[in-house]
Design an enzyme around this catalytic site. Sequence first.
Site, PDB file in Angstrom:
ATOM      1  N   GLY A 239       0.823  -1.469   0.131  1.00  0.00           N
ATOM      2  CA  GLY A 239       0.180   0.261  -0.046  1.00  0.00           C
ATOM      3  C   GLY A 239       0.836   1.187  -0.112  1.00  0.00           C
ATOM      4  O   GLY A 239       0.365   2.324   0.148  1.00  0.00           O
ATOM      5  N   GLU A 273       3.863  -6.906   1.811  1.00  0.00           N
ATOM      6  CA  GLU A 273       3.509  -7.451   0.505  1.00  0.00           C
ATOM      7  C   GLU A 273       3.732  -6.343  -0.374  1.00  0.00           C
ATOM      8  O   GLU A 273       2.718  -5.503  -1.287  1.00  0.00           O
ATOM      9  CB  GLU A 273       2.291  -7.546   1.087  1.00  0.00           C
ATOM     10  CG  GLU A 273       1.579  -8.945   1.195  1.00  0.00           C
ATOM     11  CD  GLU A 273       0.604  -9.542   2.000  1.00  0.00           C
ATOM     12  OE1 GLU A 273       0.100  -8.727   0.950  1.00  0.00           O
ATOM     13  OE2 GLU A 273       0.370 -10.547   2.045  1.00  0.00           O
ATOM     14  N   GLY A 275       3.887  -3.620  -3.470  1.00  0.00           N
ATOM     15  CA  GLY A 275       4.063  -3.471  -4.899  1.00  0.00           C
ATOM     16  C   GLY A 275       3.775  -2.499  -5.691  1.00  0.00           C
ATOM     17  O   GLY A 275       5.316  -2.624  -6.580  1.00  0.00           O
ATOM     18  N   ARG A 276       3.290  -2.071  -5.570  1.00  0.00           N
ATOM     19  CA  ARG A 276       3.243  -0.334  -6.420  1.00  0.00           C
ATOM     20  C   ARG A 276       5.137   0.265  -6.701  1.00  0.00           C
ATOM     21  O   ARG A 276       5.842   0.664  -7.081  1.00  0.00           O
ATOM     22  CB  ARG A 276       2.190   0.620  -5.804  1.00  0.00           C
ATOM     23  CG  ARG A 276       2.534   1.609  -7.485  1.00  0.00           C
ATOM     24  CD  ARG A 276       1.359   3.269  -6.474  1.00  0.00           C
ATOM     25  NE  ARG A 276      -0.219   1.376  -5.982  1.00  0.00           N
ATOM     26  CZ  ARG A 276      -0.671   1.476  -6.773  1.00  0.00           C
ATOM     27  NH1 ARG A 276      -0.870   2.363  -7.782  1.00  0.00           N
ATOM     28  NH2 ARG A 276      -2.041   0.978  -6.764  1.00  0.00           N
ATOM     29  N   TYR A 316      -8.784   4.979 -13.352  1.00  0.00           N
ATOM     30  CA  TYR A 316      -8.851   5.572 -11.904  1.00  0.00           C
ATOM     31  C   TYR A 316      -8.822   6.978 -12.040  1.00  0.00           C
ATOM     32  O   TYR A 316      -8.959   7.789 -11.340  1.00  0.00           O
ATOM     33  CB  TYR A 316      -7.748   5.243 -11.189  1.00  0.00           C
ATOM     34  CG  TYR A 316      -7.829   3.732 -11.033  1.00  0.00           C
ATOM     35  CD1 TYR A 316      -8.855   3.177 -10.556  1.00  0.00           C
ATOM     36  CD2 TYR A 316      -6.492   3.528 -11.042  1.00  0.00           C
ATOM     37  CE1 TYR A 316      -8.546   1.755 -10.778  1.00  0.00           C
ATOM     38  CE2 TYR A 316      -6.200   1.910 -10.543  1.00  0.00           C
ATOM     39  CZ  TYR A 316      -6.743   1.304 -10.395  1.00  0.00           C
ATOM     40  OH  TYR A 316      -6.368  -0.380 -10.191  1.00  0.00           O
ATOM     41  N   CYS A 342     -11.615   3.734 -30.255  1.00  0.00           N
ATOM     42  CA  CYS A 342     -12.413   3.486 -30.471  1.00  0.00           C
ATOM     43  C   CYS A 342     -13.687   4.161 -28.808  1.00  0.00           C
ATOM     44  O   CYS A 342     -14.574   2.970 -28.949  1.00  0.00           O
ATOM     45  CB  CYS A 342     -13.241   2.748 -30.984  1.00  0.00           C
ATOM     46  SG  CYS A 342     -12.620   1.851 -32.267  1.00  0.00           S
ATOM     47  N   GLU A 343     -13.265   4.636 -28.098  1.00  0.00           N
ATOM     48  CA  GLU A 343     -13.141   5.048 -26.399  1.00  0.00           C
ATOM     49  C   GLU A 343     -13.095   6.044 -26.217  1.00  0.00           C
ATOM     50  O   GLU A 343     -11.547   6.336 -26.752  1.00  0.00           O
ATOM     51  CB  GLU A 343     -12.585   4.266 -25.815  1.00  0.00           C
ATOM     52  CG  GLU A 343     -13.086   2.402 -25.686  1.00  0.00           C
ATOM     53  CD  GLU A 343     -14.530   2.709 -24.677  1.00  0.00           C
ATOM     54  OE1 GLU A 343     -15.515   2.442 -24.506  1.00  0.00           O
ATOM     55  OE2 GLU A 343     -15.129   0.411 -24.904  1.00  0.00           O
ATOM     56  N   TYR A 371       1.029  -1.986 -12.272  1.00  0.00           N
ATOM     57  CA  TYR A 371      -0.541  -2.121 -12.564  1.00  0.00           C
ATOM     58  C   TYR A 371      -0.495  -1.325 -13.884  1.00  0.00           C
ATOM     59  O   TYR A 371      -1.391  -0.773 -14.126  1.00  0.00           O
ATOM     60  CB  TYR A 371      -1.573  -1.864 -11.985  1.00  0.00           C
ATOM     61  CG  TYR A 371      -1.054  -2.328 -10.455  1.00  0.00           C
ATOM     62  CD1 TYR A 371      -1.931  -2.991  -9.993  1.00  0.00           C
ATOM     63  CD2 TYR A 371      -0.457  -1.052  -9.241  1.00  0.00           C
ATOM     64  CE1 TYR A 371      -1.455  -3.960  -8.781  1.00  0.00           C
ATOM     65  CE2 TYR A 371      -0.498  -1.314  -7.939  1.00  0.00           C
ATOM     66  CZ  TYR A 371      -0.627  -3.162  -7.617  1.00  0.00           C
ATOM     67  OH  TYR A 371      -0.378  -3.545  -6.274  1.00  0.00           O
TER      68      TYR A 371
HETATM   69  C1  PLP Z   1      -2.693  -5.366  -4.156  1.00  0.00           C
HETATM   70  C2  PLP Z   1      -2.230  -6.098  -3.121  1.00  0.00           C
HETATM   71  C3  PLP Z   1      -0.966  -5.708  -2.359  1.00  0.00           C
HETATM   72  C4  PLP Z   1      -0.159  -4.520  -2.581  1.00  0.00           C
HETATM   73  O1  PLP Z   1      -0.038  -3.642  -2.956  1.00  0.00           O
HETATM   74  P1  PLP Z   1       0.499  -2.012  -2.993  1.00  0.00           P
HETATM   75  O2  PLP Z   1      -0.677  -0.364  -3.181  1.00  0.00           O
HETATM   76  O3  PLP Z   1       0.947  -2.209  -4.564  1.00  0.00           O
HETATM   77  O4  PLP Z   1       1.442  -2.428  -2.901  1.00  0.00           O
HETATM   78  C5  PLP Z   1      -0.381  -6.391  -1.339  1.00  0.00           C
HETATM   79  N1  PLP Z   1      -1.571  -7.684  -1.024  1.00  0.00           N
HETATM   80  C6  PLP Z   1      -2.268  -7.148  -1.178  1.00  0.00           C
HETATM   81  C7  PLP Z   1      -3.147  -8.134  -0.074  1.00  0.00           C
HETATM   82  C8  PLP Z   1      -3.192  -7.077  -2.221  1.00  0.00           C
HETATM   83  O5  PLP Z   1      -4.385  -6.860  -2.600  1.00  0.00           O
END
Ligand code: PLP
Length: 417
Positions: A239, A273, A275-276, A316, A342-343, A371
């Site tokens: 997150g 966890e 990601g981004r 978004y 075409c949107e 993403y």
């Molecule tokens: C999408 C997701 C993440 C990664 O979130 P980021 O905002 O990209 O860091 C981690 N845990 C779970 C359960 C997710 O669904």
Amino acid sequence: MNYFQYRDNDLFCEDVALKDIAAQVGTPFYVYSHATLSRHLEAFSSAFADVPHLICYSIKANSNLAVLKTFVSHNAGFDIVSGGELFRAQQVGCDPAKIVYSGVGKTEAEIADALQAGILMFNVESRQELDTINAVAGRLGKKAGIAIRVNPDVDPQTHPYISTGMKKAKFGINISQALDDYRLAASLPNLEVIGVDCHIGSQLTKLSPFVDAIAKIRELVQTLQNEGFGIKYLDLGGGLGITYEEEEPPSPADYAEVIIEGTKGLGVTLVFEPGRVMVGNAGMLVSKVLYVKEGEAKNFVIVDAAMNDLTRPALYGSYQGIQAVDRSTSDTIVADVVGPICESGDFLAQDREITAFSQGDLLAVASAGAYGFTMSSNYNSRRRVPEIMVKGDQVMVIRKRETYDDLIKGESIPEGL
Ligand SMILES: *Cc1c(COP(=O)(O)O)cnc(C)c1O
């Protein structure tokens, strides 16, 4: 911090000019910086160096095998949300003891595969899922490590589509119900309760929602420990946000400080966890200007990338930086950057002051590593674009541009039509 920089007027990824990659592979393409990926992982990991921790990179943000391998080489594990992501994790030789499995809709087949692989734990999102994992584990003669994904009901102050930890969200179990569900889990013979999990949303740019969530989760962990549950892992999800425009998200070090403080004395291994924050600013989408159209009300820069390649703006309304690959023109215009689809939702930027691009110019869409490709599709029968990794002066094609044959793979025309 990333390794996309101008040298004179040319935009480079590490030691390679983006225009040279375009000449080699055509446009559009995604390009990722290996040094940036490594740096992001190391920055995150070193921020938590003083406490037991495990980084489980969230595969869904960018699941290219070369990206995953880069993280595995830095000792990361993975957060997976499907059987397909488990398959990817296995392809790059991830230690299964570093894999956690999240998501509200795990199927029995997916649960069985994950048990056979020997993953660390399931982050369980409902009572029925507890029962199902217990049953599948029983059939296979396995014990399933589990954490319950707890929903602490805090507002992450982010876009509603990526806010996941509030009462009305489909994710997790409400914290008020968690103790009951932990007791239920403990009574199921094929489950081993080893953790507590929460993930409150994505693209968080303030620390306060994390602080609020941890305070609530901390209480739960202590209650569980007092009841004799062997809670060994506290998974705090992902997150952490990044800078797309002018956001000033906390650094991994700032984030680590409040988390280490908030979890002091719990005696658990912290699981993350991210990601981004690992991949977002490690990637760009490079595209070519097909046409410049000066309308009465608006100017349009029509490029060869579209919402099927990068869907975040359409989905978004999110901001992605637009940079000239050659910045020798200092003139600007206010325009929409749009694709061929075409949107009307097919835009990469709207009402944006950008370089006065000409036909044939290259532009780079910044912050496209997370993403981006993973959410791309074949809409309008457009071939998915190649992914390139740059490492120093090396250019590596880590996914080829799809062919027209790829587009119809698996389709058939039944006889008699
Ligand atoms: C999408 C997701 C993440 C990664 O979130 P980021 O905002 O990209 O860091 C981690 N845990 C779970 C359960 C997710 O669904």
